[in-house]
Enzyme design. Structure first.
Site, mmCIF file in Angstrom:
data_model
loop_
_atom_site.group_PDB
_atom_site.id
_atom_site.type_symbol
_atom_site.label_atom_id
_atom_site.label_comp_id
_atom_site.label_asym_id
_atom_site.label_seq_id
_atom_site.Cartn_x
_atom_site.Cartn_y
_atom_site.Cartn_z
ATOM 1 N N ALA A 1 -41.931 11.048 -4.118
ATOM 2 C CA ALA A 1 -41.246 12.335 -3.953
ATOM 3 C C ALA A 1 -40.847 12.997 -5.262
ATOM 4 C CB ALA A 1 -40.038 12.216 -3.035
ATOM 5 N N ALA A 2 -41.357 12.516 -6.387
ATOM 6 C CA ALA A 2 -41.054 13.185 -7.663
ATOM 7 C C ALA A 2 -41.588 14.614 -7.654
ATOM 8 C CB ALA A 2 -41.656 12.400 -8.820
ATOM 9 N N GLY A 3 -42.808 14.782 -7.150
ATOM 10 C CA GLY A 3 -43.387 16.122 -7.074
ATOM 11 C C GLY A 3 -42.642 17.013 -6.106
ATOM 12 N N ASP A 4 -42.192 16.446 -4.986
ATOM 13 C CA ASP A 4 -41.435 17.227 -4.007
ATOM 14 C C ASP A 4 -40.076 17.641 -4.570
ATOM 15 O OD1 ASP A 4 -43.485 16.937 -2.182
ATOM 16 O OD2 ASP A 4 -42.636 15.121 -1.309
#
Length: 298
Positions: free
Chosen positions: A231-234
């Site tokens: 979820a780093a991109g989210d």
């Protein structure tokens, strides 16, 4: 719902191996981005579908607990969608998504259409069927709503679809799949044609920002020790849009109406939020608050 297995490495084909941990964590790209934006002060409404099952009830409770509007969150007979995530010791992950209830969203309800009409920004992912995304973009454009797409998982998109989006945010692998360009800078140029913003995320190397076919620069990452990149991109996308919304002027927002200075400011904010998230385990459980990001940028 994210079903997360921690393991020393990815197994070889046909191999059985021991993992070191298992957890269930509320997730899904749309929910992750909504939570990330809400924690950065955004006023968020959610569109999607869940099943009438335990996972669905837990996800609805999370949405309510984060202060996210849920008029557009439908309950259907299909099971709640799941993401099966393998996290290796280096912090990297691989994900298999089983859409479940999300696959039933092939058209928008009146409540969902109204939600889009009232918004300033519409943030989309490819975990809903393309037909629903296309319908949402049509409504957004008719109402001056700025559209953002995270093209993941990568799916076949209709001709002209990406050109109709104001901002597209793929990672390096997704950008290459969409454009056929292995060079992320070149991919960003292609994705940003037709007066579109494009941000290609590069993990620990930062991200590339482009607009209208021209690369504007590389934004470096904030150095941290990563333990889980789930979820780093989210987190990046949610924080980015929340920051854009926080400094916007009243009225409709167009891609051309967002200045380079304003986008760079939002990228800087999102980079810090994402860097904090990778130092923690899980998806929504790892996302920072507005105060945490503000403290780093103070």
């Amino acid at each position: 719902m994210d079903l997360v297995v921690r393991q020393p490495r990815l197994p070889k084909p046909g191999e059985t191996m021991f993992g070191t941990g298992f957890s269930t964590v509320p997730g899904g790209k749309g929910l992750n981005q909504a939570v990330a934006a809400a924690r950065q002060g955004g006023d968020i409404d959610f569109i999607g579908a869940i099943g009438a099952d335990g996972y669905g009830r837990e996800l609805r409770d999370l949405v309510a607990g984060e202060g996210i509007g849920a008029v557009g969150l439908a309950e259907v007979s299909a099971p709640t969608g799941t993401a099966h995530i393998s996290v290796v010791d280096s912090g990297e992950n691989s994900i298999v998504v089983v859409s479940g209830a999300n696959a039933t969203v092939t058209a928008l309800t009146a409540e969902q259409e109204s939600t889009i009409q009232r918004a300033s920004f519409l943030v989309m992912q490819c975990e809903l069927p393309v037909a629903a995304l296309a319908a949402a973009i049509t409504i957004a454009r008719a109402n001056g709503v700025f559209t953002v797409l995270t093209p993941a998982p990568v799916v076949e998109l209709p001709a002209g679809f990406l050109a109709s989006v104001d901002l597209v945010v793929p990672n390096q692998i997704e950008a290459a799949e969409l454009t056929g360009e292995s060079d992320p800078a070149r991919a960003a140029e292609v994705l940003s044609n037709a007066r579109t913003w494009a941000i290609v995320t590069l993990g620990a190397e930062g991200c590339i920002l482009a607009y209208d076919g021209t690369v504007l620069g590389l934004a470096p990452a904030r150095p941290v020790t990563a333990v889980d990149t789930t979820a780093a991109g989210d987190t990046f996308v949610g924080a980015l849009v929340a920051r854009l919304a926080a400094v916007q002027s009243p009225g409709a927002v167009s891609a051309a109406g967002i200045t380079e200075e304003r986008m760079i400011d939002a990228v800087r904010w999102a980079t810090v939020a994402s860097s904090i998230s990778v130092t923690r385990h899980g998806a929504t459980s790892s996302m920072p608050s507005l105060a945490e990001v503000s403290a780093v940028l103070a």
